[in-house]
Design an enzyme around this catalytic site. Structure first.
Site, PDB file in Angstrom:
ATOM      1  N   ASP A   1       8.413   5.489   8.291  1.00 10.13           N
ATOM      2  CA  ASP A   1       7.946   6.788   8.781  1.00 10.13           C
ATOM      3  C   ASP A   1       7.065   7.583   7.813  1.00 10.13           C
ATOM      4  O   ASP A   1       6.575   8.655   8.150  1.00 10.13           O
ATOM      5  CB  ASP A   1       9.155   7.651   9.179  1.00 10.13           C
ATOM      6  CG  ASP A   1      10.148   7.809   8.040  1.00 10.13           C
ATOM      7  OD1 ASP A   1       9.803   7.462   6.888  1.00 10.13           O
ATOM      8  OD2 ASP A   1      11.277   8.271   8.289  1.00 10.13           O
ATOM      9  N   GLY A   2       6.918   7.098   6.589  1.00 13.74           N
ATOM     10  CA  GLY A   2       6.069   7.815   5.639  1.00 13.74           C
ATOM     11  C   GLY A   2       6.738   9.024   5.006  1.00 13.74           C
ATOM     12  O   GLY A   2       6.089   9.801   4.302  1.00 13.74           O
TER      13      GLY A   2
ATOM     14  N   ASP B   1       4.328  -4.434  -7.143  1.00 12.69           N
ATOM     15  CA  ASP B   1       3.703  -3.208  -6.630  1.00 12.69           C
ATOM     16  C   ASP B   1       4.294  -1.971  -7.303  1.00 12.69           C
ATOM     17  O   ASP B   1       3.770  -0.876  -7.149  1.00 12.69           O
ATOM     18  CB  ASP B   1       3.869  -3.112  -5.100  1.00 12.69           C
ATOM     19  CG  ASP B   1       5.325  -3.259  -4.668  1.00 12.69           C
ATOM     20  OD1 ASP B   1       5.935  -4.288  -5.008  1.00 12.69           O
ATOM     21  OD2 ASP B   1       5.844  -2.353  -4.006  1.00 12.69           O
TER      22      ASP B   1
ATOM     23  N   GLY C   1       2.546   3.662   1.553  1.00  9.99           N
ATOM     24  CA  GLY C   1       3.070   3.868   2.905  1.00  9.99           C
ATOM     25  C   GLY C   1       3.557   5.284   3.124  1.00  9.99           C
ATOM     26  O   GLY C   1       3.708   5.746   4.247  1.00  9.99           O
ATOM     27  N   ARG C   2       3.860   5.958   2.036  1.00 15.66           N
ATOM     28  CA  ARG C   2       4.302   7.354   2.174  1.00 15.66           C
ATOM     29  C   ARG C   2       3.841   8.178   0.976  1.00 15.66           C
ATOM     30  O   ARG C   2       4.459   9.177   0.618  1.00 15.66           O
ATOM     31  CB  ARG C   2       5.796   7.427   2.298  1.00 15.66           C
ATOM     32  CG  ARG C   2       6.452   6.672   1.170  1.00 15.66           C
ATOM     33  CD  ARG C   2       7.804   7.080   0.921  1.00 15.66           C
ATOM     34  NE  ARG C   2       8.389   6.065   0.053  1.00 15.66           N
ATOM     35  CZ  ARG C   2       9.637   6.025  -0.257  1.00 15.66           C
ATOM     36  NH1 ARG C   2      10.432   6.923   0.217  1.00 15.66           N
ATOM     37  NH2 ARG C   2      10.102   5.105  -1.047  1.00 15.66           N
TER      38      ARG C   2
ATOM     39  N   GLY D   1       0.807  -1.225   0.000  1.00 13.97           N
ATOM     40  CA  GLY D   1       0.000   0.000   0.000  1.00 13.97           C
ATOM     41  C   GLY D   1       0.833   1.264   0.000  1.00 13.97           C
ATOM     42  O   GLY D   1       2.056   1.229   0.128  1.00 13.97           O
TER      43      GLY D   1
END
Ligand code: AMP
Ligand code: MG
Length: 523
Positions: A134-135, A269, A102-103, A100
Protein backbone atom coordinates in the site's frame (compact mmCIF):
# COMPACT_ATOMS: atom_id res chain seq x y z
CA UNK A 1 11.05 28.10 5.29
CA UNK A 2 13.97 28.43 2.90
CA UNK A 3 15.81 25.40 1.65
CA UNK A 4 18.70 25.62 -0.77
CA UNK A 5 17.26 23.21 -3.32
CA UNK A 6 19.75 21.73 -5.76
CA UNK A 7 18.34 18.67 -7.49
CA UNK A 8 20.74 16.47 -9.43
CA UNK A 9 19.43 12.89 -9.44
CA UNK A 10 16.20 13.79 -11.20
CA UNK A 11 17.93 16.28 -13.48
CA UNK A 12 21.03 14.41 -14.58
CA UNK A 13 19.63 10.90 -14.90
CA UNK A 14 16.93 9.48 -17.19
CA UNK A 15 13.36 9.39 -15.93
CA UNK A 16 10.48 7.05 -16.62
CA UNK A 17 8.45 8.63 -19.43
CA UNK A 18 5.22 7.22 -18.03
CA UNK A 19 3.79 9.74 -15.58
CA UNK A 20 0.92 7.59 -14.32
CA UNK A 21 1.18 6.27 -10.82
CA UNK A 22 0.48 2.68 -11.84
CA UNK A 23 2.45 -0.37 -10.74
CA UNK A 24 4.72 -1.62 -13.46
CA UNK A 25 8.17 -2.63 -14.61
CA UNK A 26 10.10 0.55 -15.32
CA UNK A 27 12.74 0.14 -18.00
CA UNK A 28 15.66 2.35 -19.05
CA UNK A 29 15.07 4.84 -16.26
CA UNK A 30 16.53 5.55 -12.83
CA UNK A 31 13.25 6.79 -11.32
CA UNK A 32 9.61 7.71 -11.86
CA UNK A 33 8.01 11.05 -11.03
CA UNK A 34 5.32 10.65 -8.40
CA UNK A 35 3.57 12.94 -5.95
CA UNK A 36 3.26 12.08 -2.25
CA UNK A 37 -0.15 11.10 -0.95
CA UNK A 38 -1.94 13.80 1.04
CA UNK A 39 -2.49 12.63 4.63
CA UNK A 40 -5.83 13.46 6.27
CA UNK A 41 -4.66 15.10 9.52
CA UNK A 42 -0.88 15.27 9.79
CA UNK A 43 0.52 15.79 13.26
CA UNK A 44 4.19 16.45 13.96
CA UNK A 45 5.50 14.17 16.69
CA UNK A 46 9.23 14.74 16.65
CA UNK A 47 12.05 16.56 14.90
CA UNK A 48 15.78 15.92 15.07
CA UNK A 49 17.36 19.28 15.87
CA UNK A 50 20.73 18.23 14.45
CA UNK A 51 19.18 17.27 11.14
CA UNK A 52 17.06 20.41 11.07
CA UNK A 53 20.20 22.51 11.38
CA UNK A 54 22.17 20.34 8.98
CA UNK A 55 19.77 21.11 6.13
CA UNK A 56 19.75 24.80 6.98
CA UNK A 57 16.46 25.15 8.87
CA UNK A 58 15.77 26.73 12.24
CA UNK A 59 13.56 26.23 15.29
CA UNK A 60 11.16 28.75 13.81
CA UNK A 61 10.81 26.73 10.61
CA UNK A 62 10.01 23.65 12.63
CA UNK A 63 6.96 25.36 14.09
CA UNK A 64 5.63 26.56 10.75
CA UNK A 65 2.61 25.14 8.98
CA UNK A 66 4.76 24.81 5.91
CA UNK A 67 7.11 22.41 7.69
CA UNK A 68 4.22 20.09 8.51
CA UNK A 69 2.82 20.40 5.01
CA UNK A 70 6.07 19.60 3.23
CA UNK A 71 7.33 16.84 5.49
CA UNK A 72 3.99 15.08 5.74
CA UNK A 73 3.59 15.12 1.98
CA UNK A 74 0.63 17.52 1.92
CA UNK A 75 2.33 20.03 -0.32
CA UNK A 76 5.15 19.81 -2.81
CA UNK A 77 7.97 22.34 -2.46
CA UNK A 78 8.11 24.92 -5.23
CA UNK A 79 10.43 24.05 -8.11
CA UNK A 80 10.81 20.43 -7.10
CA UNK A 81 9.70 17.22 -8.77
CA UNK A 82 9.39 14.31 -6.31
CA UNK A 83 10.24 10.84 -7.54
CA UNK A 84 10.59 7.18 -6.57
CA UNK A 85 13.80 5.35 -7.44
CA UNK A 86 14.02 2.17 -9.49
CA UNK A 87 16.18 -0.59 -8.06
CA UNK A 88 16.31 -4.35 -7.77
CA UNK A 89 17.92 -6.61 -5.23
CA UNK A 90 18.75 -9.98 -3.79
CA UNK A 91 16.36 -10.78 -0.97
CA UNK A 92 17.60 -13.47 1.42
CA UNK A 93 20.04 -14.66 -1.21
CA UNK A 94 17.66 -14.78 -4.17
CA UNK A 95 17.42 -12.35 -7.05
CA UNK A 96 14.05 -10.63 -6.68
CA UNK A 97 14.00 -8.50 -9.83
CA UNK A 98 12.63 -4.97 -9.68
CA UNK A 99 11.83 -3.67 -6.20
CA UNK A 100 12.22 0.11 -6.08
CA UNK A 101 10.87 2.77 -3.73
CA UNK A 102 7.51 1.18 -3.00
CA UNK A 103 6.68 3.56 -0.19
CA UNK A 104 9.46 6.10 -0.28
CA UNK A 105 9.31 9.31 -2.27
CA UNK A 106 12.29 11.58 -2.72
CA UNK A 107 11.25 15.20 -2.28
CA UNK A 108 14.36 17.10 -3.26
CA UNK A 109 18.07 17.55 -2.67
CA UNK A 110 19.34 20.48 -0.65
CA UNK A 111 22.88 21.74 -0.25
CA UNK A 112 23.87 23.34 3.03
CA UNK A 113 27.39 23.94 4.35
CA UNK A 114 28.75 22.24 1.26
CA UNK A 115 26.90 19.03 2.02
CA UNK A 116 24.28 17.51 -0.22
CA UNK A 117 21.22 16.03 1.47
CA UNK A 118 18.45 14.08 -0.22
CA UNK A 119 15.12 14.38 1.60
CA UNK A 120 12.83 11.40 1.33
CA UNK A 121 9.41 10.63 2.78
CA UNK A 122 8.86 7.05 3.86
CA UNK A 123 5.24 5.96 4.10
CA UNK A 124 3.80 8.58 1.77
CA UNK A 125 1.75 6.41 -0.52
CA UNK A 126 2.01 4.19 -3.50
CA UNK A 127 4.43 4.47 -6.38
CA UNK A 128 5.02 2.50 -9.58
CA UNK A 129 7.21 0.25 -7.40
CA UNK A 130 4.64 -0.58 -4.71
CA UNK A 131 3.98 -4.06 -6.15
CA UNK A 132 1.20 -5.61 -4.05
CA UNK A 133 1.57 -3.31 -1.03
CA UNK A 134 0.00 0.00 0.00
CA UNK A 135 2.95 2.40 0.12
CA UNK A 136 2.25 3.27 3.74
CA UNK A 137 4.12 2.95 7.03
CA UNK A 138 2.85 2.55 10.57
CA UNK A 139 3.76 4.51 13.69
CA UNK A 140 5.55 1.50 15.20
CA UNK A 141 8.13 1.13 12.43
CA UNK A 142 8.42 4.89 11.90
CA UNK A 143 9.36 5.51 15.55
CA UNK A 144 11.93 2.73 15.27
CA UNK A 145 13.44 4.20 12.12
CA UNK A 146 13.46 7.80 13.37
CA UNK A 147 15.05 7.02 16.73
CA UNK A 148 17.54 4.45 15.51
CA UNK A 149 18.85 6.54 12.60
CA UNK A 150 19.73 9.35 14.95
CA UNK A 151 21.03 7.01 17.68
CA UNK A 152 23.36 5.32 15.19
CA UNK A 153 24.68 8.67 14.02
CA UNK A 154 25.56 9.66 17.57
CA UNK A 155 27.18 6.27 18.15
CA UNK A 156 29.50 7.12 15.28
CA UNK A 157 28.08 4.46 12.94
CA UNK A 158 27.67 5.51 9.29
CA UNK A 159 23.94 5.84 8.70
CA UNK A 160 21.11 7.55 6.89
CA UNK A 161 19.39 10.11 9.10
CA UNK A 162 15.90 11.12 10.05
CA UNK A 163 14.55 14.66 10.14
CA UNK A 164 10.97 14.26 11.29
CA UNK A 165 8.27 11.90 12.43
CA UNK A 166 4.59 12.65 11.73
CA UNK A 167 1.30 10.90 12.23
CA UNK A 168 -0.79 10.94 9.07
CA UNK A 169 -4.16 10.62 10.79
CA UNK A 170 -4.94 7.61 8.60
CA UNK A 171 -5.18 4.01 9.72
CA UNK A 172 -3.15 1.29 8.07
CA UNK A 173 -3.93 -2.43 8.06
CA UNK A 174 -1.05 -4.71 9.05
CA UNK A 175 -0.62 -8.37 9.94
CA UNK A 176 2.31 -7.85 12.28
CA UNK A 177 3.48 -11.44 12.64
CA UNK A 178 2.11 -12.66 9.28
CA UNK A 179 -0.13 -15.09 11.16
CA UNK A 180 -3.51 -14.15 9.77
CA UNK A 181 -4.35 -11.53 12.42
CA UNK A 182 -4.41 -8.20 10.61
CA UNK A 183 -5.31 -5.10 12.62
CA UNK A 184 -5.45 -1.37 12.03
CA UNK A 185 -2.53 0.70 13.22
CA UNK A 186 -1.76 4.42 13.12
CA UNK A 187 -0.14 5.56 9.90
CA UNK A 188 3.01 7.69 10.00
CA UNK A 189 5.57 9.33 7.74
CA UNK A 190 9.24 9.80 8.43
CA UNK A 191 11.43 12.20 6.48
CA UNK A 192 14.66 10.31 5.96
CA UNK A 193 17.80 12.12 4.96
CA UNK A 194 21.03 10.92 3.34
CA UNK A 195 23.61 12.29 0.96
CA UNK A 196 21.98 9.96 -1.53
CA UNK A 197 19.67 6.97 -1.25
CA UNK A 198 21.31 5.02 -4.07
CA UNK A 199 21.68 1.36 -3.14
CA UNK A 200 23.57 -1.65 -4.52
CA UNK A 201 20.25 -2.62 -6.09
CA UNK A 202 20.15 0.51 -8.29
CA UNK A 203 23.18 -0.84 -10.16
CA UNK A 204 21.98 -4.42 -10.10
CA UNK A 205 18.70 -3.69 -11.87
CA UNK A 206 20.49 -2.27 -14.93
CA UNK A 207 23.02 -5.10 -15.01
CA UNK A 208 20.22 -7.68 -14.77
CA UNK A 209 18.49 -6.01 -17.72
CA UNK A 210 21.75 -5.71 -19.64
CA UNK A 211 21.17 -1.99 -19.83
CA UNK A 212 24.83 -0.98 -19.81
CA UNK A 213 24.09 2.51 -21.05
CA UNK A 214 22.10 3.43 -17.93
CA UNK A 215 24.40 1.42 -15.68
CA UNK A 216 27.21 3.67 -16.86
CA UNK A 217 25.18 6.86 -16.47
CA UNK A 218 24.27 5.94 -12.90
CA UNK A 219 27.82 4.93 -11.98
CA UNK A 220 29.31 8.09 -13.47
CA UNK A 221 26.73 10.16 -11.61
CA UNK A 222 27.51 8.41 -8.31
CA UNK A 223 31.26 8.90 -8.68
CA UNK A 224 30.88 12.52 -9.79
CA UNK A 225 28.78 13.52 -6.80
CA UNK A 226 29.67 11.14 -4.01
CA UNK A 227 33.18 9.86 -4.76
CA UNK A 228 34.77 13.03 -6.16
CA UNK A 229 38.16 11.89 -4.85
CA UNK A 230 38.24 9.38 -7.72
CA UNK A 231 40.08 11.23 -10.45
CA UNK A 232 40.72 8.29 -12.76
CA UNK A 233 38.76 7.75 -15.94
CA UNK A 234 36.92 4.83 -17.54
CA UNK A 235 37.55 1.33 -16.28
CA UNK A 236 40.08 2.50 -13.71
CA UNK A 237 37.50 4.82 -12.18
CA UNK A 238 34.97 2.00 -11.83
CA UNK A 239 37.54 -0.24 -10.15
CA UNK A 240 38.47 2.54 -7.74
CA UNK A 241 34.77 3.10 -7.09
CA UNK A 242 34.20 -0.56 -6.25
CA UNK A 243 37.20 -0.49 -3.93
CA UNK A 244 35.94 2.61 -2.13
CA UNK A 245 32.44 1.14 -1.66
CA UNK A 246 34.04 -2.06 -0.36
CA UNK A 247 36.09 -0.16 2.19
CA UNK A 248 33.13 1.85 3.39
CA UNK A 249 30.95 -1.24 3.69
CA UNK A 250 33.62 -2.99 5.71
CA UNK A 251 33.94 -0.01 8.02
CA UNK A 252 30.17 0.13 8.56
CA UNK A 253 29.94 -3.54 9.48
CA UNK A 254 32.87 -3.33 11.91
CA UNK A 255 30.92 -0.58 13.65
CA UNK A 256 27.79 -2.78 13.76
CA UNK A 257 29.80 -5.52 15.46
CA UNK A 258 31.28 -3.00 17.86
CA UNK A 259 27.95 -1.74 19.16
CA UNK A 260 26.04 -5.04 18.83
CA UNK A 261 23.69 -3.88 16.09
CA UNK A 262 21.95 -6.52 14.00
CA UNK A 263 20.43 -5.11 10.82
CA UNK A 264 18.01 -7.96 10.27
CA UNK A 265 17.46 -7.64 6.50
CA UNK A 266 20.80 -7.25 4.73
CA UNK A 267 19.30 -7.61 1.27
CA UNK A 268 21.26 -5.88 -1.48
CA UNK A 269 18.45 -3.35 -1.93
CA UNK A 270 19.07 -2.39 1.69
CA UNK A 271 22.76 -1.66 1.16
CA UNK A 272 23.69 1.95 0.55
CA UNK A 273 26.30 2.76 -2.07
CA UNK A 274 27.78 5.14 0.52
CA UNK A 275 28.33 2.40 3.09
CA UNK A 276 25.69 3.84 5.40
CA UNK A 277 23.24 1.81 7.44
CA UNK A 278 19.92 2.06 5.61
CA UNK A 279 16.38 0.70 5.97
CA UNK A 280 15.68 0.25 9.63
CA UNK A 281 13.20 -2.61 9.72
CA UNK A 282 13.40 -5.62 12.04
CA UNK A 283 16.79 -4.57 13.42
CA UNK A 284 17.85 -5.19 16.98
CA UNK A 285 20.62 -4.85 19.54
CA UNK A 286 22.31 -7.78 21.15
CA UNK A 287 21.31 -8.19 24.74
CA UNK A 288 22.92 -11.54 25.50
CA UNK A 289 26.11 -11.68 23.40
CA UNK A 290 25.28 -14.33 20.81
CA UNK A 291 26.69 -14.81 17.31
CA UNK A 292 23.56 -16.70 16.31
CA UNK A 293 21.05 -14.06 17.22
CA UNK A 294 18.74 -12.27 14.81
CA UNK A 295 15.74 -10.18 15.80
CA UNK A 296 13.98 -10.95 12.52
CA UNK A 297 11.49 -13.78 12.99
CA UNK A 298 11.08 -13.99 9.21
CA UNK A 299 14.69 -15.22 9.19
CA UNK A 300 14.45 -17.51 12.21
CA UNK A 301 14.96 -20.79 10.34
CA UNK A 302 18.15 -20.06 8.44
CA UNK A 303 19.33 -17.03 10.39
CA UNK A 304 21.07 -15.76 7.29
CA UNK A 305 21.39 -12.30 8.79
CA UNK A 306 22.44 -13.32 12.32
CA UNK A 307 24.93 -11.16 14.22
CA UNK A 308 27.96 -13.36 13.56
CA UNK A 309 27.18 -13.63 9.86
CA UNK A 310 26.99 -9.90 9.09
CA UNK A 311 30.64 -9.60 7.98
CA UNK A 312 30.18 -12.53 5.57
CA UNK A 313 26.95 -11.14 4.15
CA UNK A 314 28.66 -7.80 3.60
CA UNK A 315 31.11 -9.64 1.36
CA UNK A 316 28.33 -11.55 -0.39
CA UNK A 317 26.53 -8.30 -1.14
CA UNK A 318 29.74 -6.72 -2.43
CA UNK A 319 30.17 -9.70 -4.74
CA UNK A 320 26.72 -8.92 -6.17
CA UNK A 321 27.69 -5.30 -6.63
CA UNK A 322 30.91 -6.43 -8.31
CA UNK A 323 28.85 -8.55 -10.69
CA UNK A 324 26.64 -5.58 -11.43
CA UNK A 325 29.62 -3.34 -12.23
CA UNK A 326 31.35 -6.02 -14.28
CA UNK A 327 29.95 -4.85 -17.67
CA UNK A 328 31.75 -1.54 -17.11
CA UNK A 329 35.04 -3.25 -16.26
CA UNK A 330 34.98 -6.53 -18.17
CA UNK A 331 37.77 -8.00 -16.10
CA UNK A 332 37.29 -10.32 -13.17
CA UNK A 333 40.74 -10.04 -11.64
CA UNK A 334 40.63 -6.51 -10.20
CA UNK A 335 37.16 -7.13 -8.78
CA UNK A 336 38.25 -10.41 -7.23
CA UNK A 337 41.30 -8.76 -5.70
CA UNK A 338 39.13 -6.16 -4.03
CA UNK A 339 36.83 -8.83 -2.61
CA UNK A 340 39.84 -10.81 -1.40
CA UNK A 341 41.07 -7.59 0.17
CA UNK A 342 37.84 -7.41 2.18
CA UNK A 343 38.33 -10.98 3.40
CA UNK A 344 41.86 -10.23 4.48
CA UNK A 345 41.17 -6.81 5.97
CA UNK A 346 38.04 -7.64 7.93
CA UNK A 347 39.70 -9.78 10.62
CA UNK A 348 42.37 -7.12 11.12
CA UNK A 349 39.88 -4.29 11.44
CA UNK A 350 37.78 -6.42 13.73
CA UNK A 351 40.77 -7.26 15.90
CA UNK A 352 41.74 -3.63 16.27
CA UNK A 353 38.18 -2.66 17.05
CA UNK A 354 37.97 -5.35 19.74
CA UNK A 355 41.33 -4.28 21.16
CA UNK A 356 39.82 -0.85 21.69
CA UNK A 357 36.79 -2.33 23.41
CA UNK A 358 39.16 -4.10 25.78
CA UNK A 359 41.28 -1.00 26.32
CA UNK A 360 44.36 -2.42 24.61
CA UNK A 361 46.51 0.06 22.76
CA UNK A 362 49.46 -2.16 21.95
CA UNK A 363 49.27 -4.92 19.40
CA UNK A 364 50.31 -8.23 20.89
CA UNK A 365 50.29 -11.40 18.86
CA UNK A 366 48.02 -13.32 21.22
CA UNK A 367 45.32 -10.67 21.25
CA UNK A 368 43.12 -12.55 18.83
CA UNK A 369 43.21 -15.59 21.10
CA UNK A 370 42.24 -13.42 24.05
CA UNK A 371 39.31 -12.07 22.05
CA UNK A 372 38.17 -15.46 20.78
CA UNK A 373 38.25 -16.84 24.29
CA UNK A 374 36.23 -13.85 25.50
CA UNK A 375 33.58 -14.34 22.82
CA UNK A 376 33.26 -17.99 23.72
CA UNK A 377 33.00 -17.24 27.43
CA UNK A 378 30.42 -14.51 26.86
CA UNK A 379 28.18 -17.12 25.24
CA UNK A 380 28.44 -19.72 28.02
CA UNK A 381 25.70 -18.03 29.98
CA UNK A 382 23.47 -15.20 28.82
CA UNK A 383 25.62 -12.08 29.24
CA UNK A 384 24.51 -8.60 28.22
CA UNK A 385 26.91 -7.22 25.65
CA UNK A 386 26.43 -3.51 26.33
CA UNK A 387 26.62 -3.82 30.10
CA UNK A 388 29.57 -6.21 30.02
CA UNK A 389 31.81 -3.99 27.90
CA UNK A 390 30.76 -0.80 29.63
CA UNK A 391 31.55 -2.21 33.05
CA UNK A 392 34.79 -3.89 31.99
CA UNK A 393 36.58 -0.57 32.30
CA UNK A 394 36.34 -0.96 36.07
CA UNK A 395 38.85 -3.79 36.08
CA UNK A 396 42.08 -2.54 37.63
CA UNK A 397 45.55 -3.67 36.68
CA UNK A 398 46.26 -4.40 40.33
CA UNK A 399 43.38 -6.89 40.75
CA UNK A 400 44.56 -10.36 41.69
CA UNK A 401 43.29 -13.42 39.86
CA UNK A 402 42.77 -15.17 43.21
CA UNK A 403 40.19 -12.56 44.10
CA UNK A 404 37.79 -13.89 41.49
CA UNK A 405 34.84 -12.48 43.42
CA UNK A 406 36.17 -8.96 42.99
CA UNK A 407 36.62 -9.54 39.26
CA UNK A 408 33.18 -11.09 38.85
CA UNK A 409 31.63 -8.26 40.83
CA UNK A 410 32.66 -5.89 38.02
CA UNK A 411 30.79 -7.77 35.33
CA UNK A 412 28.06 -9.47 37.39
CA UNK A 413 25.46 -6.92 36.39
CA UNK A 414 25.69 -8.24 32.81
CA UNK A 415 24.59 -11.79 33.70
CA UNK A 416 20.95 -12.63 33.06
CA UNK A 417 21.03 -15.62 35.43
CA UNK A 418 21.20 -15.01 39.17
CA UNK A 419 23.42 -18.01 39.68
CA UNK A 420 26.38 -18.75 37.43
CA UNK A 421 27.61 -22.32 37.54
CA UNK A 422 31.09 -23.26 38.71
CA UNK A 423 32.31 -24.33 35.29
CA UNK A 424 31.43 -21.00 33.77
CA UNK A 425 33.10 -19.18 36.65
CA UNK A 426 36.27 -21.17 36.01
CA UNK A 427 36.18 -20.11 32.36
CA UNK A 428 35.84 -16.50 33.42
CA UNK A 429 38.75 -16.94 35.82
CA UNK A 430 40.82 -18.30 32.99
CA UNK A 431 39.95 -15.38 30.78
CA UNK A 432 40.57 -12.77 33.47
CA UNK A 433 43.92 -14.36 34.14
CA UNK A 434 44.94 -13.72 30.54
CA UNK A 435 43.36 -10.28 30.48
CA UNK A 436 45.10 -9.10 33.67
CA UNK A 437 48.44 -10.29 32.35
CA UNK A 438 47.76 -8.51 29.08
CA UNK A 439 46.77 -5.27 30.84
CA UNK A 440 50.16 -5.21 32.58
CA UNK A 441 51.77 -4.63 29.18
CA UNK A 442 49.73 -1.45 28.67
CA UNK A 443 51.04 1.95 29.60
CA UNK A 444 47.84 3.82 30.38
CA UNK A 445 46.68 4.11 33.98
CA UNK A 446 43.40 2.46 34.95
CA UNK A 447 41.70 5.82 34.78
CA UNK A 448 43.06 6.68 31.36
CA UNK A 449 42.19 3.26 29.96
CA UNK A 450 38.69 3.51 31.33
CA UNK A 451 38.24 6.84 29.58
CA UNK A 452 39.39 5.37 26.26
CA UNK A 453 37.14 2.34 26.62
CA UNK A 454 34.11 4.50 27.31
CA UNK A 455 34.57 6.14 23.93
CA UNK A 456 33.88 2.89 22.08
CA UNK A 457 31.68 0.96 24.51
CA UNK A 458 28.33 2.77 24.58
CA UNK A 459 26.44 3.08 27.81
CA UNK A 460 23.07 3.54 26.09
CA UNK A 461 21.70 1.84 23.00
CA UNK A 462 18.16 1.65 21.67
CA UNK A 463 17.19 -1.78 22.92
CA UNK A 464 14.08 -3.17 21.28
CA UNK A 465 12.08 -3.08 24.50
CA UNK A 466 12.88 0.61 24.93
CA UNK A 467 11.65 1.44 21.45
CA UNK A 468 8.59 -0.70 22.14
CA UNK A 469 7.79 1.25 25.32
CA UNK A 470 7.97 4.48 23.34
CA UNK A 471 5.74 2.92 20.65
CA UNK A 472 3.13 1.69 23.14
CA UNK A 473 2.93 5.08 24.84
CA UNK A 474 2.86 6.95 21.58
CA UNK A 475 0.04 4.76 20.30
CA UNK A 476 -1.86 5.86 23.42
CA UNK A 477 -1.19 9.51 22.63
CA UNK A 478 1.76 10.12 24.96
CA UNK A 479 4.79 10.97 22.83
CA UNK A 480 7.16 12.14 25.59
CA UNK A 481 9.23 8.97 25.66
CA UNK A 482 10.23 9.45 22.03
CA UNK A 483 11.93 12.69 22.97
CA UNK A 484 13.43 11.28 26.15
CA UNK A 485 15.08 8.40 24.28
CA UNK A 486 16.16 10.69 21.45
CA UNK A 487 17.78 13.10 23.93
CA UNK A 488 19.53 10.34 25.84
CA UNK A 489 20.79 8.64 22.69
CA UNK A 490 22.47 11.83 21.54
CA UNK A 491 25.17 11.10 24.11
CA UNK A 492 25.44 7.32 24.17
CA UNK A 493 28.98 7.34 25.59
CA UNK A 494 28.27 9.76 28.45
CA UNK A 495 27.25 8.65 31.92
CA UNK A 496 24.04 10.74 32.10
CA UNK A 497 22.97 9.70 35.64
CA UNK A 498 19.44 11.01 34.99
CA UNK A 499 19.00 8.16 32.50
CA UNK A 500 20.62 5.42 34.58
CA UNK A 501 17.40 3.41 34.45
CA UNK A 502 18.02 2.83 30.73
CA UNK A 503 21.35 1.19 31.49
CA UNK A 504 19.63 -2.06 32.24
CA UNK A 505 19.25 -5.54 30.92
CA UNK A 506 16.14 -6.38 28.94
CA UNK A 507 13.36 -6.96 31.46
CA UNK A 508 11.87 -10.46 31.60
CA UNK A 509 8.50 -9.34 30.24
CA UNK A 510 10.23 -8.39 26.99
CA UNK A 511 11.95 -11.72 26.44
CA UNK A 512 9.25 -13.16 24.19
CA UNK A 513 7.17 -10.10 23.38
CA UNK A 514 6.35 -9.08 19.82
CA UNK A 515 8.31 -5.93 19.02
CA UNK A 516 10.95 -6.71 21.64
CA UNK A 517 12.41 -10.09 20.82
CA UNK A 518 10.30 -10.85 17.78
CA UNK A 519 10.05 -8.58 14.80
CA UNK A 520 8.93 -9.04 11.26
CA UNK A 521 9.40 -7.11 8.05
CA UNK A 522 5.81 -5.86 8.39
CA UNK A 523 6.02 -2.12 8.69
P1 AMP B 1 12.08 -3.60 2.74
O1 AMP B 1 11.87 -4.98 3.26
O2 AMP B 1 11.46 -2.53 3.60
O3 AMP B 1 13.48 -3.30 2.39
O4 AMP B 1 11.24 -3.51 1.38
C1 AMP B 1 11.49 -4.32 0.26
C2 AMP B 1 10.75 -3.77 -0.92
O5 AMP B 1 9.33 -3.75 -0.67
C3 AMP B 1 11.11 -2.34 -1.31
O6 AMP B 1 11.00 -2.23 -2.69
C4 AMP B 1 10.05 -1.54 -0.60
O7 AMP B 1 9.85 -0.28 -1.19
C5 AMP B 1 8.84 -2.42 -0.76
N1 AMP B 1 7.86 -2.21 0.31
C6 AMP B 1 7.97 -2.53 1.61
N2 AMP B 1 6.87 -2.18 2.29
C7 AMP B 1 6.03 -1.61 1.40
C8 AMP B 1 4.72 -1.04 1.48
N3 AMP B 1 4.05 -0.97 2.63
N4 AMP B 1 4.19 -0.56 0.34
C9 AMP B 1 4.84 -0.63 -0.83
N5 AMP B 1 6.05 -1.15 -0.97
C10 AMP B 1 6.65 -1.63 0.13
MG1 MG C 1 14.36 -1.78 1.69
Amino acid sequence: MRLNIDDTFNKELPSDSNLNNSRRQVLEACYSFVTPRIPSTPQLLHVSEEMLNAIGLSEKDKLSKEFINVFSGSTVLENTKPYAMCYGGHQFGNWAGQLGDGRAINLAEVVHNNTRWALQLKGSGETPYSRSADGLAVLRSSIREHLCSEAMFHLGVPTTRSLSLMLTGDDVLRDVMYDGNPAYEKGAVVCRVANTFIRFGNFQIFAARQDVKNLKLLTDYTIRHFYPEIKKQGKEAYIAFFKAVTERTLDMIVHWQRVGFVHGVMNTDNFSILGQTIDYGPYGWLEGFDHNWTPNTTDKDYKRYRFGNQPQIGLWNLLQLGNALYPLIEEVKPLQEILDGYSKAFPLHYLNMMRKKLGLQKQEKDDSLLIQKLEKTLQLSETDMTIFFRNLCNIQKGFKIDDIDILLEVIKEAFYDDVINEKVILEWKDWFDQYLKRLKKEELTDEERSEEMNKVNPKYVLRNYMAQLAIDKSNDGDHALIDELYTMLKKPYDEQPQYQKWFAKRPEWARHKVGCSMLSCSS
